[in-house]
Design a protein around this motif. Structure first.
Motif, PDB file in Angstrom:
ATOM      1  N   GLU A 190     -87.993 -51.417  -0.971  1.00  0.00           N
ATOM      2  CA  GLU A 190     -87.940 -51.913  -2.344  1.00  0.00           C
ATOM      3  C   GLU A 190     -86.536 -51.872  -2.914  1.00  0.00           C
ATOM      4  N   GLY A 191     -85.594 -51.401  -2.132  1.00  0.00           N
ATOM      5  CA  GLY A 191     -84.201 -51.434  -2.570  1.00  0.00           C
ATOM      6  C   GLY A 191     -83.777 -50.277  -3.445  1.00  0.00           C
ATOM      7  N   SER A 192     -84.617 -49.243  -3.615  1.00  0.00           N
ATOM      8  CA  SER A 192     -84.143 -48.119  -4.420  1.00  0.00           C
ATOM      9  C   SER A 192     -83.213 -47.222  -3.590  1.00  0.00           C
ATOM     10  N   MET A 193     -83.131 -47.472  -2.281  1.00  0.00           N
ATOM     11  CA  MET A 193     -82.082 -46.883  -1.442  1.00  0.00           C
ATOM     12  C   MET A 193     -81.561 -48.014  -0.562  1.00  0.00           C
ATOM     13  N   ARG A 194     -80.229 -48.221  -0.567  1.00  0.00           N
ATOM     14  CA  ARG A 194     -79.647 -49.304   0.232  1.00  0.00           C
ATOM     15  C   ARG A 194     -78.472 -48.741   1.023  1.00  0.00           C
ATOM     16  N   ALA A 195     -78.471 -48.999   2.304  1.00  0.00           N
ATOM     17  CA  ALA A 195     -77.400 -48.459   3.132  1.00  0.00           C
ATOM     18  C   ALA A 195     -76.540 -49.581   3.694  1.00  0.00           C
ATOM     19  N   ASP A 196     -75.231 -49.508   3.466  1.00  0.00           N
ATOM     20  CA  ASP A 196     -74.298 -50.437   4.099  1.00  0.00           C
ATOM     21  C   ASP A 196     -73.655 -49.692   5.260  1.00  0.00           C
ATOM     22  N   VAL A 197     -73.667 -50.326   6.419  1.00  0.00           N
ATOM     23  CA  VAL A 197     -73.177 -49.665   7.633  1.00  0.00           C
ATOM     24  C   VAL A 197     -71.786 -50.180   7.993  1.00  0.00           C
ATOM     25  N   ASN A 198     -70.793 -49.285   8.003  1.00  0.00           N
ATOM     26  CA  ASN A 198     -69.440 -49.620   8.465  1.00  0.00           C
ATOM     27  C   ASN A 198     -69.334 -49.175   9.909  1.00  0.00           C
ATOM     28  N   LEU A 199     -68.953 -50.088  10.775  1.00  0.00           N
ATOM     29  CA  LEU A 199     -68.963 -49.759  12.204  1.00  0.00           C
ATOM     30  C   LEU A 199     -67.740 -50.317  12.910  1.00  0.00           C
ATOM     31  N   SER A 200     -67.172 -49.485  13.781  1.00  0.00           N
ATOM     32  CA  SER A 200     -66.098 -49.937  14.658  1.00  0.00           C
ATOM     33  C   SER A 200     -66.335 -49.346  16.029  1.00  0.00           C
ATOM     34  N   VAL A 201     -65.669 -49.884  17.032  1.00  0.00           N
ATOM     35  CA  VAL A 201     -65.748 -49.278  18.369  1.00  0.00           C
ATOM     36  C   VAL A 201     -64.321 -48.989  18.840  1.00  0.00           C
ATOM     37  N   ARG A 202     -64.207 -48.040  19.743  1.00  0.00           N
ATOM     38  CA  ARG A 202     -62.898 -47.777  20.357  1.00  0.00           C
ATOM     39  C   ARG A 202     -63.153 -47.300  21.777  1.00  0.00           C
ATOM     40  N   ARG A 203     -62.161 -47.537  22.636  1.00  0.00           N
ATOM     41  CA  ARG A 203     -62.274 -47.055  24.015  1.00  0.00           C
ATOM     42  C   ARG A 203     -62.309 -45.542  23.989  1.00  0.00           C
ATOM     43  N   ALA A 204     -63.109 -44.962  24.873  1.00  0.00           N
ATOM     44  CA  ALA A 204     -63.214 -43.507  24.944  1.00  0.00           C
ATOM     45  C   ALA A 204     -61.819 -42.917  25.101  1.00  0.00           C
ATOM     46  N   GLY A 205     -61.526 -41.896  24.318  1.00  0.00           N
ATOM     47  CA  GLY A 205     -60.235 -41.234  24.421  1.00  0.00           C
ATOM     48  C   GLY A 205     -59.163 -41.810  23.506  1.00  0.00           C
ATOM     49  N   GLU A 206     -59.385 -42.993  22.986  1.00  0.00           N
ATOM     50  CA  GLU A 206     -58.433 -43.626  22.056  1.00  0.00           C
ATOM     51  C   GLU A 206     -58.346 -42.775  20.788  1.00  0.00           C
ATOM     52  N   PRO A 207     -57.129 -42.386  20.335  1.00  0.00           N
ATOM     53  CA  PRO A 207     -57.060 -41.522  19.150  1.00  0.00           C
ATOM     54  C   PRO A 207     -57.349 -42.258  17.828  1.00  0.00           C
ATOM     55  N   ALA A 208     -56.956 -43.522  17.709  1.00  0.00           N
ATOM     56  CA  ALA A 208     -57.128 -44.223  16.422  1.00  0.00           C
ATOM     57  C   ALA A 208     -58.458 -44.959  16.370  1.00  0.00           C
ATOM     58  N   PHE A 209     -58.984 -45.119  15.166  1.00  0.00           N
ATOM     59  CA  PHE A 209     -60.209 -45.898  14.990  1.00  0.00           C
ATOM     60  C   PHE A 209     -59.919 -47.378  15.190  1.00  0.00           C
ATOM     61  N   GLY A 210     -60.923 -48.122  15.595  1.00  0.00           N
ATOM     62  CA  GLY A 210     -60.790 -49.568  15.688  1.00  0.00           C
ATOM     63  C   GLY A 210     -61.021 -50.211  14.326  1.00  0.00           C
ATOM     64  N   THR A 211     -60.917 -51.545  14.284  1.00  0.00           N
ATOM     65  CA  THR A 211     -61.177 -52.273  13.038  1.00  0.00           C
ATOM     66  C   THR A 211     -62.678 -52.308  12.802  1.00  0.00           C
ATOM     67  N   ARG A 212     -63.080 -52.086  11.564  1.00  0.00           N
ATOM     68  CA  ARG A 212     -64.510 -51.999  11.284  1.00  0.00           C
ATOM     69  C   ARG A 212     -65.033 -53.238  10.583  1.00  0.00           C
ATOM     70  N   THR A 213     -66.340 -53.413  10.674  1.00  0.00           N
ATOM     71  CA  THR A 213     -67.015 -54.414   9.842  1.00  0.00           C
ATOM     72  C   THR A 213     -68.017 -53.649   8.994  1.00  0.00           C
ATOM     73  N   GLU A 214     -68.478 -54.294   7.935  1.00  0.00           N
ATOM     74  CA  GLU A 214     -69.479 -53.672   7.070  1.00  0.00           C
ATOM     75  C   GLU A 214     -70.719 -54.552   7.105  1.00  0.00           C
ATOM     76  N   MET A 215     -71.873 -53.955   7.362  1.00  0.00           N
ATOM     77  CA  MET A 215     -73.114 -54.732   7.386  1.00  0.00           C
ATOM     78  C   MET A 215     -74.003 -54.405   6.205  1.00  0.00           C
ATOM     79  N   LYS A 216     -74.491 -55.463   5.557  1.00  0.00           N
ATOM     80  CA  LYS A 216     -75.367 -55.291   4.398  1.00  0.00           C
ATOM     81  C   LYS A 216     -76.757 -55.828   4.720  1.00  0.00           C
ATOM     82  N   ASN A 217     -77.666 -55.673   3.762  1.00  0.00           N
ATOM     83  CA  ASN A 217     -79.013 -56.222   3.894  1.00  0.00           C
ATOM     84  C   ASN A 217     -79.852 -55.504   4.932  1.00  0.00           C
ATOM     85  N   LEU A 218     -79.774 -54.188   4.965  1.00  0.00           N
ATOM     86  CA  LEU A 218     -80.556 -53.429   5.931  1.00  0.00           C
ATOM     87  C   LEU A 218     -81.646 -52.700   5.169  1.00  0.00           C
TER      88      LEU A 218
END
Ligand code: ADP
Ligand code: ZN
Ligand code: MG
Length: 476
Positions: A190-218
């Motif tokens: 019913e939308g009284s709780m809405r979660a936007d998911v920010n997600l990125s991937v990186r190669r194992a061992g990589e110190p910096a985060f990758g570029t992320r996207t944000e997903m809505k409508n979940l």
């Protein structure tokens, strides 16, 4: 190949607060009113109108902050986030950027891979927007401002989660805190709780985060899990092909199991944030904070310990009952009335959960009262109804909150406690079924079950099976 990549996830969770009135005016927050009936000059952005902060909103936000170990910002402020959109009549949203009410918290989660702590960057207060309704038939768009100004808190996590399982565990923990506080019912559908998911991937061992996207409508945990898997795959494919991930907002289509680019990600500076000149900073005094702290409810961990000590029900029951505020409340209230906690627990964990699954509902949707559940338990205890009648009554109670006593009477479901009638019936069944009687005497216990069944049938299911058993054994 996919194994060499790590998924990094941070969540922005919006929760609609359960206040009676809106965040900056006295309009009702009730859901489902006729369009534009819960509105006034403030929440429709009329020039010259002035916002007045709802005290309960601050108290709920602090309550969630305390539950998640946040520092409370003693002097917090509201800022204007400027953007034009027809569902936003002021052309800005009142939110908090510089001094959010809660900061630096954490939520402890547990999954198959063990325990971990997910950081909370901040919790801030803001107002919801109105709702646009696009009528494709008439080729027009309509706007309903009933939701405009409904209070929200936004809980921003650190990018600490690494799998869909951790995300669900985090959301469930958060939801339970908020439900226990009574700050919201947290219904994703019913939308009284809405979660936007920010997600990125990186190669194992990589110190910096990758570029992320944000997903809505979940709008369900399942959709969130599918969206995480889908987006992880999409990003890995891009990187493997030598391309790069673009920072953007995407919309997850759960039917097609794919996300679409909605818009490129905007920066805070695009919104020209500035302190709202119509609202004074909020000073949270020591006394006020203490008062809020003293009103914090008993949360799950403490409740589990108390149930163990007080009710003597199995850990398995305790785990399920305390996993939902609604189930826990019903359990306590009904047990108090009838004094049969294990019986109450059985109804909640058995038939209640079964029917909820069947109807695709959640514990928060339960309609029956603890009084009626207690009454049903007592009727069964006093053997006024037998097991199958109890189940039938329960189902009617589950759907329509009928009074079990009244319903049993109307439908003639009470057990017939007429010993004379029972004996006559049993005698008749014995004479009508000589083969089974013979079988019984030659040691076939199964034959007794058949005779019990025949007697129950003859008495239209209204006999007490225990009594039937007793009389049969006696007369055989
Ligand atoms: P913005 O200011 O652009 O909204 P934030 O720094 O506030 O960005 O982060 C928003 C959300 O995105 C937070 O929940 C954060 O944990 C998450 N996040 C930030 N960077 C990453 C990343 N590289 N991968 C995954 N999630 C991220
Ligand atoms: Zn209003
Ligand atoms: Mg942000």
């Amino acid at each position: 190949m996919a194994k060499q990549y790590e998924t990094v996830i941070g969540l922005e969770v919006h929760v609609e607060l359960a206040t009676r009135t809106k965040i900056f005016c006295g309009c009702s927050t009730a859901f489902g009113g006729a369009p534009n009936t819960h509105i006034c000059p403030v929440c429709t952005g009329m020039p010259g109108s002035l916002p007045v902060l709802n005290r309960r909103v601050v108290e709920y936000a602090i309550g969630v902050g305390l539950a998640t170990g946040c520092e409370i910002t003693r002097l917090c402020k509201f800022d204007r986030k400027n953007y034009f959109y027809p569902d936003n009549p002021q052309n800005y949203q009142i939110s908090q950027l510089y001094l959010p009410v809660c900061q630096n918290g954490r939520v402890e989660i547990e999954t198959d891979t063990g325990k971990k702590s997910v950081g909370i960057h901040e919790i801030h207060m803001e107002e919801d927007a109105g709702k646009l309704i696009h009528d494709e038939w008439e080729d027009i768009s309509l706007v309903d401002y009933n939701r405009s100004g409904v209070p929200l808190i936004e809980i921003v996590s650190e990018p600490d989660m690494r799998s869909a399982q951790e995300v669900i565990a985090y959301l469930e923990k958060l939801r339970l805190f908020i439900q226990y506080l009574g700050a919201s019912d947290c219904k994703l559908q019913e939308g009284s709780m809405r979660a936007d998911v920010n997600l990125s991937v990186r190669r194992a061992g990589e110190p910096a985060f990758g570029t992320r996207t944000e997903m809505k409508n979940l709008n369900s945990f399942k959709a969130i899990a599918r969206a995480i898997d889908g987006e992880r795959e999409r990003q890995i494919e891009l990187l493997e092909a030598g391309a790069s991930v673009i920072q953007e907002t995407r919309r997850w289509d759960d039917n097609k199991e794919y996300s679409y680019a909605m818009r490129s990600k905007e920066d805070a500076q695009d919104y020209r944030y500035f302190p709202d000149p119509d609202l004074p900073p909020v000073y949270i005094s020591e006394e006020w904070l203490e008062e809020i702290r003293s009103r914090q409810p008993e949360f799950r961990t403490e409740k589990m310990a108390r149930y163990k000590a007080e009710y003597g029900i199995p850990d398995y029951d305790i785990d399920i009952l305390t996993g939902s505020k609604r189930l826990a409340d019903l359990f306590e209230a009904a047990s108090k009335i009838c004094g049969r906690p294990k019986k109450v627990s059985n109804w909640l964990m058995g038939e209640t959960l079964r029917l909820l699954r069947e109807r695709e509902e959640e514990p928060e949707d339960i309609r029956f009262s603890p009084e009626h559940l207690a009454e049903l338990v007592m009727m069964a205890e006093r053997r006024e109804i037998n097991g199958s009648a109890a189940k039938e009554i329960f189902e009617a109670m589950f759907d329509f909150d009928v009074s079990p006593g009244q319903y049993a009477q109307e439908k003639g479901l009470q057990t017939v406690n007429d010993e004379g009638l029972l004996r006559d019936t049993v005698e008749r069944i014995i004479t009508e079924n000589p083969r089974s009687v013979e079988d019984y005497h030659s040691g076939k216990e199964k034959a007794l079950g058949f005779l019990v069944g025949q007697t129950m049938k003859a008495m239209k299911g209204k006999a007490d099976p225990a009594a039937v058993n007793r009389v049969l054994r006696e007369l055989l």
